[in-house]
Design a protein around this motif. Structure first.
Motif, PDB file in Angstrom:
ATOM      1  N   LEU A 180       1.072  -1.114  -0.260  1.00 13.42           N
ATOM      2  CA  LEU A 180       0.312   0.129  -0.222  1.00 13.42           C
ATOM      3  C   LEU A 180       1.171   1.347   0.014  1.00 13.42           C
ATOM      4  O   LEU A 180       0.649   2.150  -1.200  1.00 13.42           O
ATOM      5  CB  LEU A 180      -1.297   0.473   0.941  1.00 13.42           C
ATOM      6  CG  LEU A 180      -1.725   1.114   1.049  1.00 13.42           C
ATOM      7  CD1 LEU A 180      -3.263   0.357  -0.022  1.00 13.42           C
ATOM      8  CD2 LEU A 180      -2.925   0.853   2.592  1.00 13.42           C
ATOM      9  N   ILE A 181       2.238   1.620   0.924  1.00 20.02           N
ATOM     10  CA  ILE A 181       2.915   1.855  -0.014  1.00 20.02           C
ATOM     11  C   ILE A 181       3.708   2.561  -0.258  1.00 20.02           C
ATOM     12  O   ILE A 181       3.525   4.146  -1.137  1.00 20.02           O
ATOM     13  CB  ILE A 181       4.204   2.329   1.882  1.00 20.02           C
ATOM     14  CG1 ILE A 181       3.125   2.440   3.008  1.00 20.02           C
ATOM     15  CG2 ILE A 181       4.807   2.818   1.548  1.00 20.02           C
ATOM     16  CD1 ILE A 181       3.870   1.986   4.587  1.00 20.02           C
ATOM     17  N   VAL A 182       4.337   1.596  -1.210  1.00 10.74           N
ATOM     18  CA  VAL A 182       4.871   1.605  -2.844  1.00 10.74           C
ATOM     19  C   VAL A 182       3.456   1.881  -3.677  1.00 10.74           C
ATOM     20  O   VAL A 182       3.643   3.419  -4.174  1.00 10.74           O
ATOM     21  CB  VAL A 182       5.091   0.401  -3.402  1.00 10.74           C
ATOM     22  CG1 VAL A 182       5.749   0.201  -4.384  1.00 10.74           C
ATOM     23  CG2 VAL A 182       6.384  -0.435  -2.253  1.00 10.74           C
ATOM     24  N   SER A 183       2.042   1.879  -3.863  1.00 13.08           N
ATOM     25  CA  SER A 183       1.922   2.363  -4.745  1.00 13.08           C
ATOM     26  C   SER A 183       1.301   3.489  -4.346  1.00 13.08           C
ATOM     27  O   SER A 183       0.341   3.704  -5.778  1.00 13.08           O
ATOM     28  CB  SER A 183       0.286   1.001  -4.692  1.00 13.08           C
ATOM     29  OG  SER A 183      -0.393   0.651  -3.456  1.00 13.08           O
ATOM     30  N   THR A 184       1.036   4.285  -3.250  1.00 13.31           N
ATOM     31  CA  THR A 184       0.163   5.645  -3.019  1.00 13.31           C
ATOM     32  C   THR A 184       1.542   6.538  -2.478  1.00 13.31           C
ATOM     33  O   THR A 184       1.634   7.748  -2.558  1.00 13.31           O
ATOM     34  CB  THR A 184      -0.597   5.581  -1.777  1.00 13.31           C
ATOM     35  OG1 THR A 184       0.026   5.583  -0.928  1.00 13.31           O
ATOM     36  CG2 THR A 184      -1.974   4.373  -1.593  1.00 13.31           C
ATOM     37  N   SER A 185       2.318   6.163  -2.170  1.00 13.11           N
ATOM     38  CA  SER A 185       3.912   6.701  -1.697  1.00 13.11           C
ATOM     39  C   SER A 185       3.915   7.793  -1.159  1.00 13.11           C
ATOM     40  O   SER A 185       4.163   8.743  -0.152  1.00 13.11           O
ATOM     41  CB  SER A 185       4.457   8.067  -3.253  1.00 13.11           C
ATOM     42  OG  SER A 185       4.573   7.195  -4.405  1.00 13.11           O
ATOM     43  N   SER A 186       3.044   7.295   0.161  1.00 10.11           N
ATOM     44  CA  SER A 186       2.630   7.601   1.308  1.00 10.11           C
ATOM     45  C   SER A 186       2.590   6.512   2.209  1.00 10.11           C
ATOM     46  O   SER A 186       1.887   5.847   2.717  1.00 10.11           O
ATOM     47  CB  SER A 186       1.314   8.231   1.149  1.00 10.11           C
ATOM     48  OG  SER A 186       0.628   9.166   2.934  1.00 10.11           O
ATOM     49  N   SER A 187       3.486   6.935   3.637  1.00 13.02           N
ATOM     50  CA  SER A 187       3.033   6.072   5.102  1.00 13.02           C
ATOM     51  C   SER A 187       2.348   6.084   5.452  1.00 13.02           C
ATOM     52  O   SER A 187       1.332   5.534   6.568  1.00 13.02           O
ATOM     53  CB  SER A 187       4.355   5.883   5.863  1.00 13.02           C
ATOM     54  OG  SER A 187       4.127   7.139   6.293  1.00 13.02           O
ATOM     55  N   GLU A 188       1.266   7.435   5.629  1.00 11.75           N
ATOM     56  CA  GLU A 188       0.240   7.372   6.704  1.00 11.75           C
ATOM     57  C   GLU A 188      -1.170   6.564   5.642  1.00 11.75           C
ATOM     58  O   GLU A 188      -1.956   6.606   6.200  1.00 11.75           O
ATOM     59  CB  GLU A 188      -0.215   9.340   6.070  1.00 11.75           C
ATOM     60  CG  GLU A 188       0.608  10.336   6.724  1.00 11.75           C
ATOM     61  CD  GLU A 188       0.007  11.070   7.137  1.00 11.75           C
ATOM     62  OE1 GLU A 188      -0.801  11.203   6.517  1.00 11.75           O
ATOM     63  OE2 GLU A 188       0.574  12.073   8.288  1.00 11.75           O
ATOM     64  N   SER A 189      -0.902   5.922   4.574  1.00  9.72           N
ATOM     65  CA  SER A 189      -1.675   4.748   3.958  1.00  9.72           C
ATOM     66  C   SER A 189      -2.036   3.627   4.555  1.00  9.72           C
ATOM     67  O   SER A 189      -3.156   2.768   4.811  1.00  9.72           O
ATOM     68  CB  SER A 189      -1.417   5.418   2.319  1.00  9.72           C
ATOM     69  OG  SER A 189      -0.974   4.272   2.363  1.00  9.72           O
ATOM     70  N   ALA A 190      -0.762   3.525   5.607  1.00  6.31           N
ATOM     71  CA  ALA A 190      -0.518   2.218   6.543  1.00  6.31           C
ATOM     72  C   ALA A 190      -0.906   2.587   8.066  1.00  6.31           C
ATOM     73  O   ALA A 190      -1.262   1.627   8.419  1.00  6.31           O
ATOM     74  CB  ALA A 190       0.377   1.890   5.844  1.00  6.31           C
ATOM     75  N   LEU A 191      -0.882   3.750   8.524  1.00 10.18           N
ATOM     76  CA  LEU A 191      -0.902   3.805   9.528  1.00 10.18           C
ATOM     77  C   LEU A 191      -2.008   3.455  10.456  1.00 10.18           C
ATOM     78  O   LEU A 191      -1.706   2.920  11.781  1.00 10.18           O
ATOM     79  CB  LEU A 191      -0.823   5.684  10.066  1.00 10.18           C
ATOM     80  CG  LEU A 191      -0.449   5.755  11.475  1.00 10.18           C
ATOM     81  CD1 LEU A 191      -0.335   6.845  11.654  1.00 10.18           C
ATOM     82  CD2 LEU A 191      -1.960   5.833  12.177  1.00 10.18           C
ATOM     83  N   PRO A 192      -3.503   3.730  10.195  1.00 10.22           N
ATOM     84  CA  PRO A 192      -4.201   2.774  11.057  1.00 10.22           C
ATOM     85  C   PRO A 192      -4.471   1.477  10.147  1.00 10.22           C
ATOM     86  O   PRO A 192      -4.650   0.153  11.566  1.00 10.22           O
ATOM     87  CB  PRO A 192      -5.845   3.011   9.865  1.00 10.22           C
ATOM     88  CG  PRO A 192      -5.223   4.118   9.095  1.00 10.22           C
ATOM     89  CD  PRO A 192      -3.960   4.346   8.574  1.00 10.22           C
ATOM     90  N   ARG A 193      -3.858   0.497   9.862  1.00 13.13           N
ATOM     91  CA  ARG A 193      -3.275  -0.891   9.551  1.00 13.13           C
ATOM     92  C   ARG A 193      -2.974  -1.322  10.565  1.00 13.13           C
ATOM     93  O   ARG A 193      -2.651  -2.151  10.948  1.00 13.13           O
ATOM     94  CB  ARG A 193      -3.566  -1.701   7.645  1.00 13.13           C
ATOM     95  CG  ARG A 193      -4.814  -1.210   7.367  1.00 13.13           C
ATOM     96  CD  ARG A 193      -4.337  -1.398   5.316  1.00 13.13           C
ATOM     97  NE  ARG A 193      -4.131  -3.291   5.818  1.00 13.13           N
ATOM     98  CZ  ARG A 193      -5.011  -4.118   5.492  1.00 13.13           C
ATOM     99  NH1 ARG A 193      -6.523  -4.128   5.682  1.00 13.13           N
ATOM    100  NH2 ARG A 193      -3.923  -5.362   6.020  1.00 13.13           N
ATOM    101  N   LEU A 194      -1.307  -0.871  10.347  1.00 21.58           N
ATOM    102  CA  LEU A 194      -0.445  -1.000  11.621  1.00 21.58           C
ATOM    103  C   LEU A 194      -0.871  -0.873  13.205  1.00 21.58           C
ATOM    104  O   LEU A 194      -0.545  -2.004  13.646  1.00 21.58           O
ATOM    105  CB  LEU A 194       0.847   0.302  10.993  1.00 21.58           C
ATOM    106  CG  LEU A 194       2.096  -0.215  12.503  1.00 21.58           C
ATOM    107  CD1 LEU A 194       2.458  -1.361  11.903  1.00 21.58           C
ATOM    108  CD2 LEU A 194       3.297   1.150  11.956  1.00 21.58           C
ATOM    109  N   ILE A 195      -1.993  -0.293  13.187  1.00 25.45           N
ATOM    110  CA  ILE A 195      -2.330  -0.232  14.855  1.00 25.45           C
ATOM    111  C   ILE A 195      -3.093  -1.829  14.918  1.00 25.45           C
ATOM    112  O   ILE A 195      -2.859  -1.970  15.929  1.00 25.45           O
ATOM    113  CB  ILE A 195      -3.269   1.202  14.636  1.00 25.45           C
ATOM    114  CG1 ILE A 195      -2.230   2.740  15.045  1.00 25.45           C
ATOM    115  CG2 ILE A 195      -3.610   0.968  15.937  1.00 25.45           C
ATOM    116  CD1 ILE A 195      -3.277   3.943  14.871  1.00 25.45           C
TER     117      ILE A 195
END
Length: 466
Positions: A270-285
């Motif tokens: 998800l991070i690679v495809s969107t160039s944003s680490s914030e896109s994966a923050l909720p899933r990381l939690i």
């Protein structure tokens, strides 16, 4: 025996089709960007819109997670201990990343032999004009929101963290009278994650638009001419993750780094495809809670890490500064390297998940320490998005490892559950992103008061394979 309640029917996990579609979308976006760059650049709003939808959910996720975690803990001192350990760890690891970047950068001499064109110089000045210009006092005051609810509406991570901590401590002080608040926030959290899973089905569209726009705007020429620093930067990030973080994770928690990263594989995609680490923050939690780390540790460490864990950013700032100085024919002395990079690591706090923030921080640091080198920032403008992905991936891996380490140090990590998760015996529920078959409280290792009998959850049923 015939009147027993039957076990619920096992639901099929259809989300693997979603992530196959994301991979196909990334390939299609790259292909379109190379073949028809003008058309590809017009698709940027698709990626921007998807990331905006994810960012819309970040503040509610952080708020619910922290209030549930902090509000359920008896000892307030434990929350402070978790936060102190997390901040101390982030400071030490950022320094280690800084040192690794300095060593590798001085060994490979990136930037040697490149010439600065007029277009690149203008791009460097544009980047410097967008650099952050605030002192420590401004940063601290910026953490305070306008009102108690404005942090949730404005999407500021640190402001949300502050408000959630205050509400969590307040609920904690209310004792049994705060239990209805805990139950209400738990219901809201489930609603928020349900909405998030709906948004995730738009990931292929967002990935297609984001990758097409980046490749269309960058082209192949920039990648060829600047391959040296890109390869060097990616290699340095790999050394940090697979050597430094891997050794630390195994020594402290006896967890294999490759197994943990495989568990988080969809988030990395998800991070690679969107160039944003914030896109994966909720899933990381959600995934770190499922992994066996308690809610208080996850709720404090992950949001704090997104603002202060600068492993990838530190490596980027180190190598990019050396690259610019050598490309301009005026290499930095050791003293200049240390003072400049320490300044930029401090200045970059709070920007770990923002695309392009590293470039602005680099330009701002050079402008304040070596104004004669600012024009050279334009040399890496064309590949910054690709380096931004490596920064985000490294920061994300660092946050995941930090959460496990802090959980281990505070006795809030269930290692047996983690092994079951990594072995595939306890799969993550992709449909709800929550453990519906377990109580909403943190892991058994945390000091959580028992729920009243009237609100006790039903007996757990065998975990379904989703």
């Amino acid at each position: 025996m015939d009147t027993q309640t039957p076990v619920p029917r096992v639901r099929r996990d259809r989300t693997h089709f979603l992530y196959i579609a994301v991979i196909v979308a990334v390939v299609a976006g790259v292909t379109l960007g190379l073949l028809v760059p003008d058309v590809a650049k017009e698709l940027k709003p698709l990626g921007t819109g998807f990331v905006a939808l994810i960012k819309m959910m970040i503040s509610p996720v952080i708020f619910c997670t922290i209030v549930l975690g902090v509000g359920s803990v008896r000892q307030a001192a434990k929350v402070g201990r978790v936060g102190g350990l997390a901040l101390g760890y982030f400071l030490v690891m950022s320094t280690v990343a800084l040192a690794i970047g300095l060593v590798v950068g001085n060994l490979i001499h990136p930037g040697s032999g490149l010439d600065l064109t007029g277009t690149a110089a203008e791009a460097g000045r544009d980047a410097a004009s967008g650099a952050p210009d605030e002192g420590l006092a401004d940063f601290v005051l910026g953490i305070i929101p306008t009102s108690l609810v404005s942090a949730l509406t404005e999407g500021e991570v640190l402001q949300t963290l502050l408000v959630a901590l205050l509400v969590g401590f307040a609920v904690q002080a209310m004792g049994t009278r705060g239990e209805p608040v805990i139950r209400a926030v738990g219901v809201i959290q489930r609603l928020v994650f349900r909405v998030l899973t709906m948004i995730m089905w738009l990931a292929p569209i967002g990935a297609f638009g984001a990758m097409a726009a980046v490749v269309g705007a960058t082209g192949v020429d920039a990648l060829k001419s600047l391959a040296q620093i890109m390869v060097g930067f990616y290699a340095t990030c790999a050394i940090f993750v697979f050597v430094v973080l891997a050794a630390l994770l195994w020594a402290v928690a006896r967890i294999n780094i490759f197994a943990l990263l495989r568990y988080l594989g969809r988030e990395f995609l998800l991070i690679v495809s969107t160039s944003s680490s914030e896109s994966a923050l909720p899933r990381l939690i959600a995934k770190m809670e499922h992994f066996g780390v308690s809610k208080p540790v996850v709720g404090i460490t992950v949001p704090t890490g997104y603002s202060f864990n600068l492993d990838g950013t530190a490596i980027y700032l180190t190598m990019a500064s050396l690259f610019v100085a050598q490309a301009m024919g005026d290499p930095l002395s050791v003293g200049e390297q240390i003072s400049l990079l320490l300044f930029m690591v401090i200045a970059s706090k709070g920007a770990a998940g923002i695309t392009g923030a590293g470039l602005a921080t680099l330009a701002g640091g050079l402008q304040s320490h070596r104004p004669d080198l600012v024009d050279g920032v334009g040399l890496i403008v064309g590949i910054d998005r690709f380096m931004s992905e490596a920064r985000a991936l490294t920061n994300f891996a660092g946050n995941a490892v930090a959460t496990v380490l802090v959980g281990t140090w505070t006795g809030e990590f269930d290692r047996a559950r983690a092994r079951a998760v990594l072995a595939g015996d306890d799969p993550f529920d992709e449909t709800t992103m929550l453990d519906d078959d377990e109580p909403a409280d943190p892991a058994p290792t945390s000091s959580i008061p028992p729920a009243p009998a009237s609100s006790a959850p039903p007996a757990p049923v065998p975990a379904a394979t989703h």
